[in-house]
Design a protein around this motif. Structure first.
Motif, short mmCIF file in Angstrom:
data_model
loop_
_atom_site.label_atom_id
_atom_site.label_comp_id
_atom_site.label_asym_id
_atom_site.label_seq_id
_atom_site.Cartn_x
_atom_site.Cartn_y
_atom_site.Cartn_z
N VAL A 174 0.83 -1.22 0.00
CA VAL A 174 0.00 0.00 0.00
C VAL A 174 0.87 1.27 0.00
N LEU A 175 1.81 1.34 0.94
CA LEU A 175 2.71 2.50 1.06
C LEU A 175 1.97 3.83 1.06
N LYS A 176 1.02 3.96 1.99
CA LYS A 176 0.31 5.24 2.09
C LYS A 176 0.58 5.90 3.43
N ASP A 177 0.77 7.20 3.38
CA ASP A 177 1.08 7.99 4.56
C ASP A 177 -0.18 8.09 5.43
N LEU A 178 -0.04 7.76 6.71
CA LEU A 178 -1.21 7.82 7.59
C LEU A 178 -1.64 9.25 7.85
N LEU A 179 -0.72 10.18 7.63
CA LEU A 179 -1.09 11.58 7.79
C LEU A 179 -1.29 12.22 6.42
N SER A 181 -3.83 12.49 4.40
CA SER A 181 -5.00 13.34 4.15
C SER A 181 -4.79 14.72 4.77
N GLU A 263 -5.75 20.27 13.42
CA GLU A 263 -5.51 19.59 12.15
C GLU A 263 -5.86 20.55 11.02
N SER A 294 3.26 16.99 14.64
CA SER A 294 3.02 16.03 13.56
C SER A 294 2.04 16.55 12.52
N TYR A 295 1.41 17.67 12.80
CA TYR A 295 0.34 18.13 11.91
C TYR A 295 0.68 19.43 11.20
#
Lengths: 389, 114
Positions: A174-179, A181, A263, A294-295
């Motif tokens: 998958v290799l998708k960033d959890l942040l 979005s 966010e 982190s945001y």
């Protein structure tokens, strides 16, 4: 389900050692996998040269037992592989009183109150010379190793209760960033604000660093020549926004009701209300030196504030906040005489982690260092506008 | 402690994948978590196992690979792990380091029953 793959045999008898050999090989292969498929979870591998009741110690405690061993037939074909369901093994006694068969061993174990495997399968490999002394496998046997390993793998992939009707497993990269979005919304916000020539600053710090006091001071310095607005983030109350509004500056209060950070989507919701002719948009994040780091909120400049009472050892303790910021603002510098805060030490520690950090030492109550900070903000705004032009 | 909100994002991405693959069940999930990702792997794990209850991932196991903070020196080209966050090249003393890894917070792969 706890599974044991047990390689039986004796390596001193040539091909009789094939069970040990393949089990060892398979264990190394599965242990080196970056991601163990679920059919290999809770699977253990053992090699042993024991037989009969001595095996009880080895097989105790497992739910499923897969034995890899050699068999000898009248006209053997070395390396031919069979999968035998343990239920089909006959309970015939062995050729001598010293010999106890696998079904007998399991029955005796159960009688003795030991936890014995419910399911037993045997991967049997035909061999020619299992009684001749000599190390190493024959060439014939070596050639059949891949097939033996494949049979063990297929056996492991099949649930013994499912009778072969197991569902197909699929692994997807998958290799998708959890942040991802949040990052996407933030970069849209940044692009829109920058294209309007608005310099957005995200103020990050622990609670009580003096973010609002500094913003009040900034309002005094900037409001005569520049148009600014403030987004206040807090868990509860409108207090900070009211303080800013009292200075005649538009302010929006975001109350998260408990969440520890702002966010990008929260900023996005305010977007229609943000006047397009602003020069500066300040965002005061929730007082927290951990999560807000982190945001991305779509800011052009991230400022981390560190106040004298907090101590000069904070940068290394909160690496994310200090390494992701563009600017370090040390606040409450008027308290230096009263407290053991080493300004140079704090700066040095922060710069070691983030050499591109701009540093400022300020006091809102004594109005010191604020002008230098304003020069930095104004020159950053000019740079942004030059880039747009 | 924003791990639960990150797990909520993770489940959004997992749902997308389930729809795409027409999967019936999620059996495994692997994440990459950088040292400078800003999350605590243990908390992420707790949040994951709490969040999965009652979903098609209820039996999914979670694997987390921790990624070291890795930099490359722009002056001498040496690659190094910097656990102390002191961005000075071990070999030549330059402070011009480029980050290669360590901020990851990735859903690397999923195992599903289709």
């Amino acid at each position: 389900m706890k599974t044991l793959v047990l390689g039986l045999g004796n390596e001193l008898y040539g091909d009789d050692g094939v069970g040990l050999h393949v089990v060892r090989f398979l264990r190394d292969e599965i242990n080196s996998l970056a991601f163990r498929p679920s059919c290999y979870q809770n699977v253990f591998f053992e090699e042993c040269a024991l037989t009969g009741l001595a095996l009880l110690d080895v097989i105790e405690g497992y739910d499923r037992l897969i034995i890899v061993d050699t068999i000898k037939r009248s006209h053997p074909k070395a390396g031919k592989v069979y999968h035998i369901d343990g239920k089909k093994l006959r309970h015939i006694p062995g050729p001598s009183p010293h010999y106890v068969s696998i079904p007998q061993t399991i029955d005796i174990g159960r009688e003795a109150g030991l936890k014995m495997p419910e399911s037993v399968e045997i991967i049997a490999v035909e061999a020619k010379n299992i009684y001749d002394l000599g190390e190493g496998l024959t060439e014939e046997m070596q050639k059949s190793i891949p097939e033996i390993i494949e049979t063990i793998k297929k056996t492991l992939q099949k649930n013994p209760d499912e009778k072969g009707e197991s569902m197909e497993k699929k692994e997807v990269l998958v290799l998708k960033d959890l942040l991802g979005s949040n990052k996407k919304i933030a970069s849209e916000i940044r692009e829109q604000l920058q294209s309007k020539g608005i310099l957005t600053l995200n103020f990050l710090s622990s609670p009580g660093t003096g973010k609002t006091s500094l913003l009040e001071k900034i309002a005094d310095k900037l409001s005569s020549n520049y148009k600014m607005a403030v987004i206040e983030g807090d868990i509860e109350t409108e207090r900070d926004a009211e303080r800013i509004r009292a200075k005649g500056i538009p302010a929006w209060q975001i109350t998260t009701g408990g969440a520890c950070h702002l966010e990008a989507k929260m900023i996005g919701r305010l977007f229609p209300e943000i006047p397009p002719d602003l020069d500066f948009l300040f965002i005061e994040n929730i007082g927290n030196l951990v999560c807000p780091a982190s945001y991305d909120l779509g800011e052009s400049i991230r400022c981390v504030l560190l106040s004298i009472p907090e101590g000069d050892d904070k940068p290394k303790k909160y690496p994310k906040a200090f390494t992701t910021s563009d600017c370090l603002i040390i606040t409450k510098a008027d308290l230096v005489p009263a407290l053991p805060f080493r300004i140079e030490q704090a700066k040095k520690e922060a710069l070691e982690m983030n050499p591109r950090l701009k540093t400022f030492v300020t006091s809102s109550t004594q109005d010191s260092g604020i002008d230098e900070l304003m020069d930095y903000f104004i020159s950053s705004l000019k740079k942004l506008r030059q880039k747009n032009a | 402690m924003h791990e639960l909100s990150i797990v909520a994002n993770l489940f959004d991405i997992m749902e997308e994948q389930v729809r795409e693959q027409k999967a019936k069940k999620i059996t495994g999930v692997k994440l990459q978590v950088g040292r400078l990702s800003g999350v605590v792997p243990e908390f992420l794990e707790t949040a994951f196992h709490m969040y999965k209850k009652g979903t098609i991932a209820s039996e999914a196991r979670l694997e987390i690979e921790n990624i070291n903070l890795t930099y490359r020196c722009c002056s001498c080209g040496k690659t190094m792990i910097k656990d102390d966050y002191i961005l000075i090249c071990d070999a030549c003393g330059s402070t011009d380091l480029e980050m290669l890894a360590g901020t990851e917070l990735l859903l690397e792969r999923m195992e599903m029953e289709v």
